[in-house]
Design an enzyme around this catalytic site. Structure first.
Site, PDB file in Angstrom:
ATOM      1  N   ASP A 144       0.869  -1.167   0.000  1.00  0.00           N
ATOM      2  CA  ASP A 144       0.000   0.000   0.000  1.00  0.00           C
ATOM      3  C   ASP A 144       0.916   1.230   0.000  1.00  0.00           C
ATOM      4  O   ASP A 144       2.104   1.117   0.333  1.00  0.00           O
ATOM      5  CB  ASP A 144      -0.872  -0.054   1.268  1.00  0.00           C
ATOM      6  CG  ASP A 144      -1.694   1.197   1.436  1.00  0.00           C
ATOM      7  OD1 ASP A 144      -2.277   1.664   0.435  1.00  0.00           O
ATOM      8  OD2 ASP A 144      -1.749   1.721   2.568  1.00  0.00           O
ATOM      9  N   ASP A 191       0.130   4.830   1.314  1.00  0.00           N
ATOM     10  CA  ASP A 191       0.114   5.761   2.441  1.00  0.00           C
ATOM     11  C   ASP A 191       0.221   5.032   3.772  1.00  0.00           C
ATOM     12  O   ASP A 191      -0.563   4.137   4.079  1.00  0.00           O
ATOM     13  CB  ASP A 191      -1.152   6.629   2.376  1.00  0.00           C
ATOM     14  CG  ASP A 191      -1.155   7.476   1.112  1.00  0.00           C
ATOM     15  OD1 ASP A 191      -0.063   7.944   0.713  1.00  0.00           O
ATOM     16  OD2 ASP A 191      -2.223   7.642   0.498  1.00  0.00           O
ATOM     17  N   GLN A 225      -6.611   5.979  -4.383  1.00  0.00           N
ATOM     18  CA  GLN A 225      -6.387   7.426  -4.390  1.00  0.00           C
ATOM     19  C   GLN A 225      -7.681   8.113  -4.824  1.00  0.00           C
ATOM     20  O   GLN A 225      -7.786   8.677  -5.914  1.00  0.00           O
ATOM     21  CB  GLN A 225      -5.227   7.779  -5.340  1.00  0.00           C
ATOM     22  CG  GLN A 225      -3.881   7.254  -4.876  1.00  0.00           C
ATOM     23  CD  GLN A 225      -3.387   7.904  -3.582  1.00  0.00           C
ATOM     24  OE1 GLN A 225      -3.766   9.034  -3.259  1.00  0.00           O
ATOM     25  NE2 GLN A 225      -2.554   7.203  -2.815  1.00  0.00           N
ATOM     26  N   ASP A 250      -1.794  -1.031   5.817  1.00  0.00           N
ATOM     27  CA  ASP A 250      -2.165  -0.574   7.159  1.00  0.00           C
ATOM     28  C   ASP A 250      -3.681  -0.531   7.330  1.00  0.00           C
ATOM     29  O   ASP A 250      -4.178  -0.110   8.358  1.00  0.00           O
ATOM     30  CB  ASP A 250      -1.559   0.809   7.442  1.00  0.00           C
ATOM     31  CG  ASP A 250      -2.154   1.878   6.552  1.00  0.00           C
ATOM     32  OD1 ASP A 250      -2.275   1.629   5.327  1.00  0.00           O
ATOM     33  OD2 ASP A 250      -2.516   2.948   7.066  1.00  0.00           O
TER      34      ASP A 250
HETATM   35 MG   LIG Z   1      -2.640   3.151   3.774  1.00  0.00          MG
END
Ligand SMILES: [Mg+2]
Length: 327
Positions: free
Chosen positions: A148, A150, A192, A273
């Site tokens: 991933d 971010d 995004q 995350d």
């Molecule tokens: Mg993320």
């Protein structure tokens, strides 16, 4: 005696390809050419008719396994489609001129309707003995480290459009280098929605993306494939509602990577995350799933616990940092 073009059709079918006929400028008797395919090979030799506009606007996309037919009356289409056509381009009925020879893979000249019909007749027996399509693109399957973006590759700055705010996560270069050292591909799969919402422009997204890659390059590492989803399911944002299958927790981005670099999903690893990162990866068949601790760890863990109630085989591990991700 089998001629070259019949063999190529068989190869196309075996590889899971489609015969593509262009309608613009096609001979008036195009249906006559398609008739044997309709009558004799429906369900066995897949074929489609598409316009130049369908292909140029990406309403229809050809695959590397496909075979597109261009009749002598359609040479101009070939020029127009050069940038979008994947797979073989076959010219029927004329030898290519030197000026566009490089745009053509094969020429069948002369090829008349009666030759075509006769050739197709001879395919029947061979078609009956064909095994299921083989995927010749899968000659080298390697595992992939899916990341991933971010809070995994870079620190999360919500809807970031400022390259100056891009900062690598500690340990990411080590993880990527370890993966490459062990023969993994490395791919970025990132939602995004800021793009779909219009909060981030494409040039802004590109600048942030390239800053991330530049920072990795400074550490002598790289990502092999990067895909992103701009999808956002929101009324009044029509562009954002395109390509829903790409947005995690759906598996579309993983499939997109797999279509480009053949991936052994079962041996692959996902580091994310968010619960949706891991659910998407599991949906694509990724074998090992790591939930990386972030500010939202508790929330994500409880989402995954809920998910496990319905999917008892779903397994994941929590990692406090990237250093402790094992490959
Ligand atoms: Mg993320």
């Amino acid at each position: 005696m089998m001629m070259q073009w019949e063999t190529q059709i068989i190869d196309t079918v075996q590889m899971g390809g489609v015969l593509v006929f262009i309608t613009d400028g096609a001979p008036a008797n195009l249906e006559e050419w398609l008739k044997p395919l309709h009558e004799k090979y429906l369900g066995h030799i897949p074929f489609v008719k598409r316009s130049v506009n369908d292909l140029q606007s990406a309403k229809y996309q050809t695959k590397p396994q496909d075979m597109t037919f261009i009749f002598s009356s359609q040479v101009e289409c070939l020029m127009a489609l050069n940038a979008v056509l994947q797979g073989q381009r076959v010219l029927i009925g004329v030898e290519p001129l030197p000026s566009y020879k490089a745009l053509v893979d094969f020429a069948w000249a002369p090829c008349e309707l009666k030759d075509w019909k006769k050739g197709l007749e001879s395919l029947a027996e061979l078609m009956a003995g064909l095994s299921s399509p083989q995927d010749f693109l899968g000659c080298h399957e390697a595992p992939c480290l899916f990341l991933d973006r971010d809070d995994v590759v870079v620190k999360n700055v919500p809807y970031n459009k400022d390259p100056a705010k891009v900062e690598l996560q500690p340990g990411i270069e080590d993880l990527i280098s370890r993966a490459h050292g062990q023969g993994y591909w490395v791919a970025l799969v990132t939602n995004q929605s800021g793009l779909g919402r219009g909060w981030i422009s494409w040039p802004e997204y590109q600048a942030v993306h390239q800053r991330m890659l530049a920072l990795l390059a400074e550490k002598s590492c790289w990502i092999d494939e990067c895909v992103w989803s701009f999808f956002i399911d929101q009324e009044g944002v029509p562009a954002g509602r395109l390509m829903a299958s790409l947005r995690k927790p759906r598996a579309g981005m993983f499939q997109l990577v797999n279509s480009k670099i053949k991936v052994n999903m079962a041996k692959s690893v996902m580091v994310g995350d968010s619960a949706s990162d891991l659910i998407a990866a599991a949906g694509a068949g990724v074998g090992r799933l790591y939930l990386l601790a972030s500010e939202k760890l508790n929330k994500e863990q409880s989402s995954l616990a809920d998910y496990q109630m319905d999917h008892p085989s779903f397994q994941f591990e929590v990692r406090s940092d990237l250093k402790s991700v094992t490959l």
